[in-house]
Structures are given as C-alpha cells and as structure tokens.
Design an enzyme around this catalytic site. Structure first.
Site, PDB file in Angstrom:
ATOM      1  N   ASN A 154     -33.369  63.032 -16.453  1.00 50.06           N
ATOM      2  CA  ASN A 154     -34.249  64.049 -15.865  1.00 50.06           C
ATOM      3  C   ASN A 154     -35.536  63.489 -15.260  1.00 50.06           C
ATOM      4  O   ASN A 154     -36.047  64.028 -14.296  1.00 50.06           O
ATOM      5  CB  ASN A 154     -34.555  65.150 -16.893  1.00 50.06           C
ATOM      6  N   GLU A 251     -36.869  59.543 -28.502  1.00 46.65           N
ATOM      7  CA  GLU A 251     -37.376  60.742 -27.830  1.00 46.65           C
ATOM      8  C   GLU A 251     -36.167  61.607 -27.528  1.00 46.65           C
ATOM      9  O   GLU A 251     -35.438  61.353 -26.567  1.00 46.65           O
ATOM     10  CB  GLU A 251     -38.077  60.361 -26.518  1.00 46.65           C
ATOM     11  N   CYS A 285     -36.930  68.140 -21.780  1.00 50.10           N
ATOM     12  CA  CYS A 285     -36.668  68.092 -23.224  1.00 50.10           C
ATOM     13  C   CYS A 285     -37.585  69.010 -24.024  1.00 50.10           C
ATOM     14  O   CYS A 285     -37.189  69.581 -25.028  1.00 50.10           O
ATOM     15  CB  CYS A 285     -36.824  66.666 -23.718  1.00 50.10           C
ATOM     16  N   GLU A 459     -44.608  58.270 -27.830  1.00 49.08           N
ATOM     17  CA  GLU A 459     -44.870  57.581 -26.574  1.00 49.08           C
ATOM     18  C   GLU A 459     -46.267  57.985 -26.110  1.00 49.08           C
ATOM     19  O   GLU A 459     -46.850  58.959 -26.587  1.00 49.08           O
ATOM     20  CB  GLU A 459     -43.822  57.955 -25.521  1.00 49.08           C
TER      21      GLU A 459
HETATM   22  P1  NDP Z   1     -27.691  61.293 -23.431  1.00 48.66           P
HETATM   23  O1  NDP Z   1     -28.034  61.262 -24.870  1.00 48.66           O
HETATM   24  O2  NDP Z   1     -26.335  61.696 -23.033  1.00 48.66           O
HETATM   25  O3  NDP Z   1     -27.936  59.846 -22.798  1.00 48.66           O
HETATM   26  C1  NDP Z   1     -29.183  59.192 -22.897  1.00 48.66           C
HETATM   27  C2  NDP Z   1     -28.989  57.729 -22.535  1.00 48.66           C
HETATM   28  O4  NDP Z   1     -28.293  57.058 -23.584  1.00 48.66           O
HETATM   29  C3  NDP Z   1     -28.167  57.513 -21.277  1.00 48.66           C
HETATM   30  O5  NDP Z   1     -28.681  56.404 -20.574  1.00 48.66           O
HETATM   31  C4  NDP Z   1     -26.803  57.222 -21.853  1.00 48.66           C
HETATM   32  O6  NDP Z   1     -25.987  56.517 -20.966  1.00 48.66           O
HETATM   33  C5  NDP Z   1     -27.168  56.397 -23.057  1.00 48.66           C
HETATM   34  N1  NDP Z   1     -26.151  56.333 -24.087  1.00 48.66           N
HETATM   35  C6  NDP Z   1     -25.142  57.206 -24.349  1.00 48.66           C
HETATM   36  N2  NDP Z   1     -24.424  56.799 -25.426  1.00 48.66           N
HETATM   37  C7  NDP Z   1     -24.992  55.645 -25.861  1.00 48.66           C
HETATM   38  C8  NDP Z   1     -24.707  54.735 -26.934  1.00 48.66           C
HETATM   39  N3  NDP Z   1     -23.704  54.940 -27.785  1.00 48.66           N
HETATM   40  N4  NDP Z   1     -25.490  53.646 -27.070  1.00 48.66           N
HETATM   41  C9  NDP Z   1     -26.537  53.437 -26.233  1.00 48.66           C
HETATM   42  N5  NDP Z   1     -26.837  54.245 -25.202  1.00 48.66           N
HETATM   43  C10 NDP Z   1     -26.079  55.343 -25.015  1.00 48.66           C
HETATM   44  O7  NDP Z   1     -28.800  62.203 -22.759  1.00 48.66           O
HETATM   45  P2  NDP Z   1     -28.855  62.749 -21.259  1.00 48.66           P
HETATM   46  O8  NDP Z   1     -28.948  61.606 -20.312  1.00 48.66           O
HETATM   47  O9  NDP Z   1     -27.787  63.760 -21.083  1.00 48.66           O
HETATM   48  O10 NDP Z   1     -30.288  63.465 -21.256  1.00 48.66           O
HETATM   49  C11 NDP Z   1     -30.493  64.722 -21.780  1.00 48.66           C
HETATM   50  C12 NDP Z   1     -31.030  64.653 -23.186  1.00 48.66           C
HETATM   51  O11 NDP Z   1     -32.192  63.850 -23.232  1.00 48.66           O
HETATM   52  C13 NDP Z   1     -31.449  66.006 -23.698  1.00 48.66           C
HETATM   53  O12 NDP Z   1     -31.052  66.174 -25.039  1.00 48.66           O
HETATM   54  C14 NDP Z   1     -32.952  65.959 -23.617  1.00 48.66           C
HETATM   55  O13 NDP Z   1     -33.593  66.834 -24.490  1.00 48.66           O
HETATM   56  C15 NDP Z   1     -33.220  64.529 -23.919  1.00 48.66           C
HETATM   57  N6  NDP Z   1     -34.531  64.152 -23.392  1.00 48.66           N
HETATM   58  C16 NDP Z   1     -35.547  63.902 -24.282  1.00 48.66           C
HETATM   59  C17 NDP Z   1     -36.819  63.626 -23.829  1.00 48.66           C
HETATM   60  C18 NDP Z   1     -37.933  63.315 -24.771  1.00 48.66           C
HETATM   61  O14 NDP Z   1     -38.883  62.661 -24.360  1.00 48.66           O
HETATM   62  N7  NDP Z   1     -37.894  63.737 -26.020  1.00 48.66           N
HETATM   63  C19 NDP Z   1     -37.117  63.608 -22.380  1.00 48.66           C
HETATM   64  C20 NDP Z   1     -35.968  63.816 -21.558  1.00 48.66           C
HETATM   65  C21 NDP Z   1     -34.725  64.105 -22.063  1.00 48.66           C
HETATM   66  P3  NDP Z   1     -25.067  57.316 -19.888  1.00 48.66           P
HETATM   67  O15 NDP Z   1     -25.603  58.681 -19.728  1.00 48.66           O
HETATM   68  O16 NDP Z   1     -25.195  56.510 -18.673  1.00 48.66           O
HETATM   69  O17 NDP Z   1     -23.710  57.331 -20.494  1.00 48.66           O
END
Ligand code: NDP
Length: 485
Positions: A154, A251, A285, A459
């Site tokens: 995002n 996060e 998020c 952060e």
């Molecule tokens: P995901 O949890 O699906 O993915 C986050 C990242 O982790 C991606 O780069 C993903 O790769 C990677 N990833 C997935 N599986 C693994 C693994 N087993 N080991 C290491 N890395 C892995 O989240 P989204 O990208 O769908 O983002 C949405 C989520 O993020 C929501 O829940 C949102 O609330 C949260 N979020 C939290 C924020 C905060 O600051 N608290 C801010 C923004 C979002 P890939 O997707 O390429 O497979």
C-alpha cells in the site's frame, strides 16, 4: 510503461541495477486499467546471495563512518527525493493505483521526511555515562548489522524509507524486499541513496514473493527483520526470526475503532470517518473501520456521510482531480467484494456503494454499512478496502469495551468536544496510535506501531532507534581487580 523514471532492472544490488531472468516473472499491473506496465523477475538464490554479501561488506564500512557523515547522506537523499517528488509520485501511482492527488503528498514526501528526520538525529545517537562511585559504566549504541525489510503493497516508497532511514542512521545495512504487487518504487529509493553517497551495497532491493522473503529472514547473516504486512505473515516471519533469536519489528494489520460521541462536530467527525476508511481506497493498516456512532446522532451522521461520499471522484488516477482510486489488484478487489457480500448476507444495512465500477481495472465504490453488530464478519476481520462499518452505542463505557474487543490494537480514534472525555477514552484504548478529533495522521516525529496482534516494536520517532541498534555496556574498574582466591 514508457516512463522516464521507470527502474531499469528487477533488483538493485551493490549500488547498481541487477537482472537475472532465471527468476520467475512477476507482471507489474497498473491497477487503474489492468494493463501490464512492467515485468520484474523474482530473485534467484544467486541474487539473494549477492545482496546479503554486498550488505555485509557495506555495513562494516558504514558502521565505521562517522554518524555525522551518515546523517549527511540521508539528508541528501531526502533532498533529492523531494526535488523529484512529482516523478516519484507518478511512478507510485502506476505501482499502486493510488491517485496522484494522494501520492504527491503522502509517499515520497513521507519517505523524505523519514530520511531527513533520521539524517538529522544520526549524530546525536550516543550512549551514556553511569557513575558508580569510583568505578563507572559507559554504554555504546551499536548497529545490529545486516537488516532485512519486507514491505506491503500500500505504501511502497514510504515503507522502504521508514525502515531504511532509521536502520541506516544507526549504522546498519539493509536488504529490502517489496511486495511483489508493487515492486517498482523501492528501486528508486535505492537509486537515490546511491546518488546521495551511500556506499555500494548499503541498501539493496530484491524482488520476489513470500519465499524470497522467507530466504532472507532465515539467513544466519541477517540480524534483524522488519516486516510490514498481515498478521498471518507476521506470525510466520516472527517465528522464523525467533528460531535464530533475531530482532524484529512487526507492523501488522488492524481493525481499529473510531468512536464518535453525540457532542462531536458532525462535519469534522464525518471527515475523520472518511479519512479513516477511504484514503488509499481503504488500503491503510491503521484505518478506523469500526465506526462507533452514539445513537443520538447516528441517522444525522449517516445522512451527512452519504452526502459527502458524492464528492468522491473516481477517474484517471493521474488526473489530480481524482481523489479515489482502484484496489491494488484483481485479487484484493475480489477479497473486498467477498466481504461486501458477507456484510449483506449477515444482515448489515448497505447505506452506500457496494458495487464494482464497470470499467477496466479494479474499481470498487466507497461502501458504507450501518446497523453492523460486533459479531459480523465485517466488524471482526481486516478487509483492507473501502468498506466502512457503522456500529451504534449508548454509553462511553460500552463504546470503550466494544472498541477494545478485538485481537488487534494498531490505532483508535475519538471525536468529542468534551476534552476530559477525549483523554479518558484514549487512556483506555488498547492501541498504539490514537487520534483525538482526527484520524490517520502519521508524522515521522511520532512513534508508530501496534499492540496485541497488530505488532511488535515502533517505527518513526526517537523510539525507532531502540529497534535498530543495541547497547553495549562497558564496566570500567578504576582500582585493582580482586577475586575470592
Ligand atoms: P502480506 O502479509 O501478504 O505480505 C507482506 C510482505 O511479506 C510481502 O512482501 C510478502 O511478499 C511478504 N511475505 C509473505 N509471506 C512471507 C513469508 N513467509 N516470509 C517472508 N515474507 C513473506 O501483506 P500485504 O502485502 O497483503 O499487505 C497488507 C497487510 O499489511 C495488511 O494486513 C495491512 O494491515 C498490513 N499493513 C500494515 C502496516 C503497518 O504499518 N502496521 C502498514 C501497511 C500494511 P509477497 O506479497 O510478494 O508474496
């Protein structure tokens, strides 16, 4: 995409672009049209190895560089980023689909704020002197080493900078893996850091899906992992990092409450609810997706909200008049459509929106449900889309108890004109970031992060320093050292 600022290869390793077409192809889709605008390749083991080795080399050199010089590099990067804000914002819009009206003020700008802030405090990071009579202890704030950053889709530029800026200020190096959905913007952050004087290998970007992230997290040379992502991914990454006793920042997601009392300024509260649900088409998020409205103003609130939603302009995201963009991907759109269907099935009253917009790309209307109850799926699960749920309440006590009845604890907000009540309510929220008569502000000066399942660590702000450095204590004996025998 024929765009001048488009990155020229998939990865950025050791100070330059790197391609390895042996990695799986990842199509980069412009969410507003569904067109493929670029192709990147997932990192092969060879690329991952090159990135970690480069980071390890750079980190030793960087840690020996004076903090003032480290700060200067970050400050220069902030300046470059700000000068190129327009081009970077256009790229971010292609990467995410978010309207240019937003990306111009919330992405590279927020990234440069972080680089500037941590650049500014780099040379103020000191240990302390602890007197013990004749003897004394001094502490040294040391870097952790090679750190891994993993981002969600995002806020690709902001997430890369929020992690890199404090990490680098503290003397660490980083390998960053963006979400495979939005791989482009972090490469530009890497390019800019090199241009600003960061040594080759200090900040590397490798592409890929979860398994590339997994390989980075489990590498024994990595000292810390900072993830922005969902709770299920957080659980996996945290467990993997814990097996090697690594530092983590998590996060994660949320299902945050926004409590609106009947003495609130109605228009201001409606603005808060819009900011808490429809910015970035709801893909934030910290969004306040459970909007608790006191019964006395519920119908007036809904009427005003429906009126204000007419101001949502869904058009070409590159047109600055557009203020509401598409979902980031087909998949995310379908997930959100699934939740809208569940909301209807479980008896929530659809007040506005609810439909896909018939055009290319992944467009959904801003959607409002009323009469939502705590047990409904849309009130319990993170949707990550433009779906606002209105729940009504009678008393302050009830609102607080229901607001806190969730496994998450990222953010929470309150709207009221009663100053005592505002602080009393905030004091009882189980949440990392709280807002009074506002919602979703995230200045770099303030700590950001969640409690409960929403995360670990913070952060931004001075608090981030504790999560990107460690203290060495040095005991100094001034006299002879004695022993029992
Ligand atoms: P995901 O949890 O699906 O993915 C986050 C990242 O982790 C991606 O780069 C993903 O790769 C990677 N990833 C997935 N599986 C693994 C693994 N087993 N080991 C290491 N890395 C892995 O989240 P989204 O990208 O769908 O983002 C949405 C989520 O993020 C929501 O829940 C949102 O609330 C949260 N979020 C939290 C924020 C905060 O600051 N608290 C801010 C923004 C979002 P890939 O997707 O390429 O497979």
């Amino acid at each position: 995409m024929q765009y001048a600022t488009q990155p020229t290869a998939s990865h950025y390793v050791n100070g330059e672009y790197l391609e390895d077409t042996a990695g799986d192809e990842i199509a980069v889709i412009y969410p507003a049209t569904g067109e493929r605008i670029a192709t990147v390749h997932a990192a092969t083991p060879k690329v991952i190895e090159a990135a970690i080795a480069a980071a390890e080399r750079a980190q030793a050199q960087w840690a020996a560089t004076s903090p003032r010089e480290r700060g200067r590099v970050l400050t220069r990067a902030a300046q470059i980023m700000r000068e190129r804000n327009h081009a970077l914002s256009v790229l971010e819009t292609y990467d995410t689909g978010k309207p240019l009206q937003e990306t111009l003020v919330a992405d590279a700008t927020s990234g440069s704020d972080a680089l500037e802030y941590f650049g500014g405090i780099a040379n103020g990071l000191t240990g302390e002197h602890i007197p013990l009579g004749e003897d004394w202890v001094y502490t040294v704030r040391e870097p952790l080493g090679v750190c891994v950053g993993i981002g969600a889709w995002n806020y690709p530029t902001q997430i890369a900078c929020w992690k890199a800026a404090p990490a680098l200020a503290c003397g660490n190096a980083m390998v960053f893996k963006p979400s495979e959905t939005t791989p482009l913007s972090a490469l530009k952050v890497a390019e800019i850091l090199t241009e600003a004087g960061a040594p080759a290998g200090l900040f590397n970007v490798v592409q890929g899906m979860g398994e590339v992230g997994g390989a980075l997290v489990s590498d024994p040379r990595v000292a810390k992992v900072s993830l922005t992502g969902s709770v299920p991914t957080g659980r996996k990454v945290y467990a993997s990092a814990a097996s090697q006793m690594k530092h983590v920042t998590m996060e994660l997601g949320g299902k945050s409450p926004l409590v609106i009392f009947d003495d609130a300024d109605l228009d201001s509260a409606v603005s808060g609810a819009i900011n808490a649900n429809f910015y970035s088409s709801g893909q934030v998020c910290s969004n306040g997706t459970r909007v608790f409205v006191q019964k006395g103003i519920k119908e007036a609130f809904l009427a005003r909200l429906a009126e204000r939603l007419k101001g949502a302009v869904m058009g070409d995201p590159l047109d600055e008049a557009t203020n509401f963009g598409p979902m980031v991907s087909q998949r995310q759109m379908e997930i959100v459509q699934g939740y809208i269907a569940k909301g209807k099935d479980e008896g929530a009253r659809l007040v506005a929106g609810g439909n896909r917009i018939e055009r290319d790309g992944f467009w959904l209307e801003p959607t409002v449900f009323a009469d939502v109850t705590d047990d409904m799926t849309i009130a319990r699960e993170e949707i990550f889309g433009p779906v606002l749920s209105v729940l009504d309440f009678d008393t302050e006590e009830e609102a607080i108890a229901r607001a806190n009845a969730t496994e998450y604890g990222l953010a929470a907000g309150v709207f009221t004109r009663d100053i005592s009540r505002a602080h009393r309510v905030v004091a009882q929220f189980h949440a990392g970031s709280c807002f009074i008569n506002s919602y979703n502000d995230a200045p770099v000066e303030a700590p950001f992060g969640g409690v409960k399942a929403s995360g670990v660590g913070r952060e931004n702000s001075k608090a981030a320093i504790d999560h990107w450095s460690q203290l060495k204590s040095v005991y100094v004996r001034m006299g002879d050292c004695e022993a029992a025998f």
